[in-house]
Each structure stands twice: as structure tokens, then as C-alpha cells.
Design a protein around this motif. Structure first.
Motif, PDB file in Angstrom:
ATOM      1  N   ILE A 186       0.847  -1.173   0.000  1.00  0.00           N
ATOM      2  CA  ILE A 186       0.000   0.000   0.000  1.00  0.00           C
ATOM      3  C   ILE A 186       0.897   1.242   0.000  1.00  0.00           C
ATOM      4  O   ILE A 186       2.091   1.174   0.310  1.00  0.00           O
ATOM      5  N   VAL A 187       0.320   2.376  -0.351  1.00  0.00           N
ATOM      6  CA  VAL A 187       1.051   3.643  -0.339  1.00  0.00           C
ATOM      7  C   VAL A 187       1.349   4.018   1.111  1.00  0.00           C
ATOM      8  O   VAL A 187       0.461   3.988   1.968  1.00  0.00           O
ATOM      9  N   THR A 188       2.606   4.352   1.394  1.00  0.00           N
ATOM     10  CA  THR A 188       2.981   4.756   2.738  1.00  0.00           C
ATOM     11  C   THR A 188       3.379   6.226   2.831  1.00  0.00           C
ATOM     12  O   THR A 188       3.459   6.763   3.935  1.00  0.00           O
ATOM     13  N   ASP A 189       3.597   6.885   1.706  1.00  0.00           N
ATOM     14  CA  ASP A 189       3.948   8.301   1.709  1.00  0.00           C
ATOM     15  C   ASP A 189       2.755   9.119   2.208  1.00  0.00           C
ATOM     16  O   ASP A 189       1.702   9.133   1.579  1.00  0.00           O
ATOM     17  N   GLY A 190       2.924   9.768   3.339  1.00  0.00           N
ATOM     18  CA  GLY A 190       1.853  10.580   3.901  1.00  0.00           C
ATOM     19  C   GLY A 190       0.861   9.817   4.749  1.00  0.00           C
ATOM     20  O   GLY A 190      -0.145  10.372   5.189  1.00  0.00           O
ATOM     21  N   LEU A 191       1.133   8.535   5.014  1.00  0.00           N
ATOM     22  CA  LEU A 191       0.212   7.725   5.801  1.00  0.00           C
ATOM     23  C   LEU A 191       0.171   8.208   7.244  1.00  0.00           C
ATOM     24  O   LEU A 191       1.183   8.234   7.931  1.00  0.00           O
ATOM     25  N   GLU A 192      -1.020   8.604   7.704  1.00  0.00           N
ATOM     26  CA  GLU A 192      -1.195   9.099   9.066  1.00  0.00           C
ATOM     27  C   GLU A 192      -1.518   7.971  10.038  1.00  0.00           C
ATOM     28  O   GLU A 192      -0.988   7.925  11.139  1.00  0.00           O
ATOM     29  N   PHE A 193      -2.425   7.097   9.647  1.00  0.00           N
ATOM     30  CA  PHE A 193      -2.712   5.940  10.481  1.00  0.00           C
ATOM     31  C   PHE A 193      -3.266   4.813   9.637  1.00  0.00           C
ATOM     32  O   PHE A 193      -3.775   5.011   8.534  1.00  0.00           O
ATOM     33  N   CYS A 194      -3.136   3.598  10.188  1.00  0.00           N
ATOM     34  CA  CYS A 194      -3.623   2.393   9.531  1.00  0.00           C
ATOM     35  C   CYS A 194      -4.144   1.449  10.606  1.00  0.00           C
ATOM     36  O   CYS A 194      -3.406   1.089  11.522  1.00  0.00           O
ATOM     37  N   PHE A 195      -5.425   1.093  10.505  1.00  0.00           N
ATOM     38  CA  PHE A 195      -6.035   0.125  11.397  1.00  0.00           C
ATOM     39  C   PHE A 195      -6.354  -1.131  10.606  1.00  0.00           C
ATOM     40  O   PHE A 195      -6.943  -1.062   9.531  1.00  0.00           O
ATOM     41  N   ASP A 196      -5.991  -2.291  11.144  1.00  0.00           N
ATOM     42  CA  ASP A 196      -6.218  -3.541  10.423  1.00  0.00           C
ATOM     43  C   ASP A 196      -6.551  -4.646  11.427  1.00  0.00           C
ATOM     44  O   ASP A 196      -5.646  -5.239  12.031  1.00  0.00           O
ATOM     45  N   PRO A 197      -7.834  -4.951  11.625  1.00  0.00           N
ATOM     46  CA  PRO A 197      -8.210  -5.992  12.594  1.00  0.00           C
ATOM     47  C   PRO A 197      -7.647  -7.373  12.280  1.00  0.00           C
ATOM     48  O   PRO A 197      -7.606  -8.231  13.164  1.00  0.00           O
ATOM     49  N   SER A 198      -7.218  -7.605  11.042  1.00  0.00           N
ATOM     50  CA  SER A 198      -6.616  -8.897  10.695  1.00  0.00           C
ATOM     51  C   SER A 198      -5.197  -9.027  11.217  1.00  0.00           C
ATOM     52  O   SER A 198      -4.627 -10.117  11.199  1.00  0.00           O
ATOM     53  N   ASN A 199      -4.627  -7.924  11.666  1.00  0.00           N
ATOM     54  CA  ASN A 199      -3.257  -7.895  12.167  1.00  0.00           C
ATOM     55  C   ASN A 199      -3.298  -7.828  13.689  1.00  0.00           C
ATOM     56  O   ASN A 199      -3.844  -6.877  14.257  1.00  0.00           O
ATOM     57  N   THR A 200      -2.733  -8.823  14.360  1.00  0.00           N
ATOM     58  CA  THR A 200      -2.772  -8.845  15.823  1.00  0.00           C
ATOM     59  C   THR A 200      -2.020  -7.676  16.445  1.00  0.00           C
ATOM     60  O   THR A 200      -2.247  -7.355  17.611  1.00  0.00           O
ATOM     61  N   LYS A 201      -1.117  -7.043  15.688  1.00  0.00           N
ATOM     62  CA  LYS A 201      -0.452  -5.844  16.203  1.00  0.00           C
ATOM     63  C   LYS A 201      -1.412  -4.660  16.237  1.00  0.00           C
ATOM     64  O   LYS A 201      -1.171  -3.684  16.945  1.00  0.00           O
ATOM     65  N   SER A 202      -2.481  -4.749  15.461  1.00  0.00           N
ATOM     66  CA  SER A 202      -3.456  -3.674  15.412  1.00  0.00           C
ATOM     67  C   SER A 202      -4.616  -3.912  16.377  1.00  0.00           C
ATOM     68  O   SER A 202      -5.111  -2.973  17.004  1.00  0.00           O
ATOM     69  N   TYR A 203      -5.070  -5.190  16.489  1.00  0.00           N
ATOM     70  CA  TYR A 203      -6.185  -5.454  17.402  1.00  0.00           C
ATOM     71  C   TYR A 203      -6.221  -6.919  17.816  1.00  0.00           C
ATOM     72  O   TYR A 203      -6.058  -7.818  16.987  1.00  0.00           O
ATOM     73  N   THR A 204      -6.466  -7.120  19.123  1.00  0.00           N
ATOM     74  CA  THR A 204      -6.751  -8.455  19.646  1.00  0.00           C
ATOM     75  C   THR A 204      -8.009  -8.419  20.505  1.00  0.00           C
ATOM     76  O   THR A 204      -8.895  -9.244  20.350  1.00  0.00           O
ATOM     77  N   SER A 205      -8.088  -7.447  21.422  1.00  0.00           N
ATOM     78  CA  SER A 205      -9.249  -7.320  22.292  1.00  0.00           C
ATOM     79  C   SER A 205      -9.231  -5.931  22.928  1.00  0.00           C
ATOM     80  O   SER A 205      -8.272  -5.174  22.764  1.00  0.00           O
ATOM     81  N   GLY A 206     -10.299  -5.627  23.673  1.00  0.00           N
ATOM     82  CA  GLY A 206     -10.377  -4.341  24.349  1.00  0.00           C
ATOM     83  C   GLY A 206     -10.948  -3.259  23.466  1.00  0.00           C
ATOM     84  O   GLY A 206     -11.472  -3.516  22.379  1.00  0.00           O
ATOM     85  N   ASN A 207     -10.870  -2.006  23.931  1.00  0.00           N
ATOM     86  CA  ASN A 207     -11.491  -0.896  23.210  1.00  0.00           C
ATOM     87  C   ASN A 207     -10.498  -0.015  22.470  1.00  0.00           C
ATOM     88  O   ASN A 207     -10.845   1.078  22.031  1.00  0.00           O
ATOM     89  N   THR A 208      -9.255  -0.486  22.315  1.00  0.00           N
ATOM     90  CA  THR A 208      -8.249   0.269  21.574  1.00  0.00           C
ATOM     91  C   THR A 208      -7.844  -0.505  20.335  1.00  0.00           C
ATOM     92  O   THR A 208      -7.495  -1.689  20.415  1.00  0.00           O
TER      93      THR A 208
END
Length: 215
Positions: A9-31
Motif C-alpha cells: 500500500i502507499v505509505t507516503d503521507g500515511l497518518e494511520f492504519c487500522f487492520d483488525p486482521s493484524n494482531t499488532k493492530s487489534y486483539t481485544s479491548g477498546n483500543t
């Protein structure tokens, strides 16, 4: 930077990226953690669950909880482009919101009946559906509303919104700023950029992720 996709994906200028398929992005909780490397984490409200929707790991939101389920990204600076992979589940409220960047009754939202007008609003935005520019004559209720149309209930969609100016805001995805009038929706991927992506870059991002959604 923790973002790794093939093709990239394009990373130039990327401010944030959320990806529930990635455990570094989400596993549980409200964050839900930003994996762009900028640590711009998001907050989950209401009733939500991490589950497989149409074979894709996703955050499933329901509009009937109190407050409604939504994803909030706080204090984003110089926002210009947002891209969201989502799947509508039911019609939700009659006044369904795609995103809202207000703190009070002012401009800065997209809902089923159109764009919030005024300075800093999204009314002059360019919208892409699955990398195709649909800005000309686009009917917003087909994006998120309860009516049948181009983007009706079910099926994975990628919507990319390119604003005409940089925008500093807190964003509520699929909810009004007051945490109501939401949409039952599954969200699987969100990116935001501090610049306007070109049509070629929008296509690059779509191609990088479309295989996940069998497109």
C-alpha cells in the motif's frame, strides 16, 4: 513502520492504519492500534466484536447499542484522504452516517443524504468506490443509507474519500458526532493520509487488499 502488504500500500503521507486482521493492530479491548508507526490509536465505542464476516476478520458494529458502536480516531492533523473497507450488515438508522468530524452542529460529515457543507467540510471531496471515481452524480444514500443501490447491504466495499483541503479533526466512523444515528457495519481496514492520493495510488491500495475480499 508495521505496515506490510504485498503488493504494497502507499505509505507516503500515511497518518494511520487500522487492520483488525493484524494482531499488532487489534486483539481485544477498546483500543485499535495504529500500525503506521505514528501511534495514532483509535477507540472503540458501544457493542462490537472481532469476528469473521464473509471470511474476513473484522470489527462488527451494531447500531442498536447505547452508545452506538463506532470507531473514533482522535486529533488527526492535516487529514486529506481516508480509505475504508467495510460491509453493511443492516439498514441501521434512517439518518445513517459514514463519518462525522464535528464536535457540534457544523460542517464536516458525510451521511446518506449528502455531504456536510461549509468550510472544512467534505462537500468538495472526490469519492472512489473500489478504485473507480464515482463523484460525478454520486448518490450518498447508496453508500450508507437504507435504500437499495450501488452500495447496498452486504458485500465488501472500499470507499476512498479525497478531500479538497487538509482537515484537522477527530473522526467518528459510521456514527454521528453525538454517538448516534449509526450503521450496522463490519469494518476490516482503515487508512488515512495527510495528502491527496492520486487515482493511481488509490488503485494501488485497492489492488494491495482486494484479494483479501475475493475481489
Amino acid at each position: 513502520m508495521g505496515v506490510g502488504y504485498s503488493p504494497k500500500i502507499v505509505t507516503d503521507g500515511l497518518e494511520f492504519c487500522f487492520d483488525p486482521s493484524n494482531t499488532k493492530s487489534y486483539t481485544s479491548g477498546n483500543t485499535i492500534r495504529d500500525i503506521s508507526g505514528n501511534n495514532k490509536n483509535g477507540t472503540l465505542n458501544g457493542t462490537y466484536s472481532l469476528t469473521n464476516v464473509e471470511g474476513v476478520k473484522s470489527l462488527l458494529f451494531t447500531s442498536t447499542s447505547s452508545p452506538v458502536s463506532n470507531l473514533v480516531q482522535n486529533n488527526t492533523v492535516n487529514l486529506r484522504t481516508i480509505s475504508i473497507w467495510y460491509s453493511r450488515r443492516t439498514s441501521g438508522f434512517s439518518s445513517a452516517y459514514f463519518l462525522d468530524t464535528r464536535t457540534a452542529m457544523s460542517s464536516g460529515f458525510i451521511w446518506q443524504n449528502g455531504f456536510g457543507s461549509g468550510s472544512g467540510g467534505w462537500d468538495q471531496s472526490t469519492i472512489y468506490q473500489n478504485s473507480r471515481n464515482i463523484s460525478s452524480g454520486v448518490i450518498l444514500n447508496t453508500l450508507i443509507g437504507p435504500f437499495s443501490g450501488l452500495l447496498s447491504v452486504g458485500g465488501w466495499r472500499n470507499i476512498t474519500i479525497v478531500n479538497n483541503a487538509n482537515y484537522n479533526c477527530t473522526i467518528r466512523f459510521f456514527s454521528r458526532y453525538t454517538d448516534n444515528e449509526a450503521v450496522d457495519v463490519a469494518i476490516s481496514h482503515v487508512t488515512a493520509y495527510n495528502r491527496a492520493l492520486s487515482p493511481t495510488e488509490v488503485l494501488q491500495n485497492y489492488n494491495a487488499l482486494k484479494g483479501r475480499f475475493n475481489l
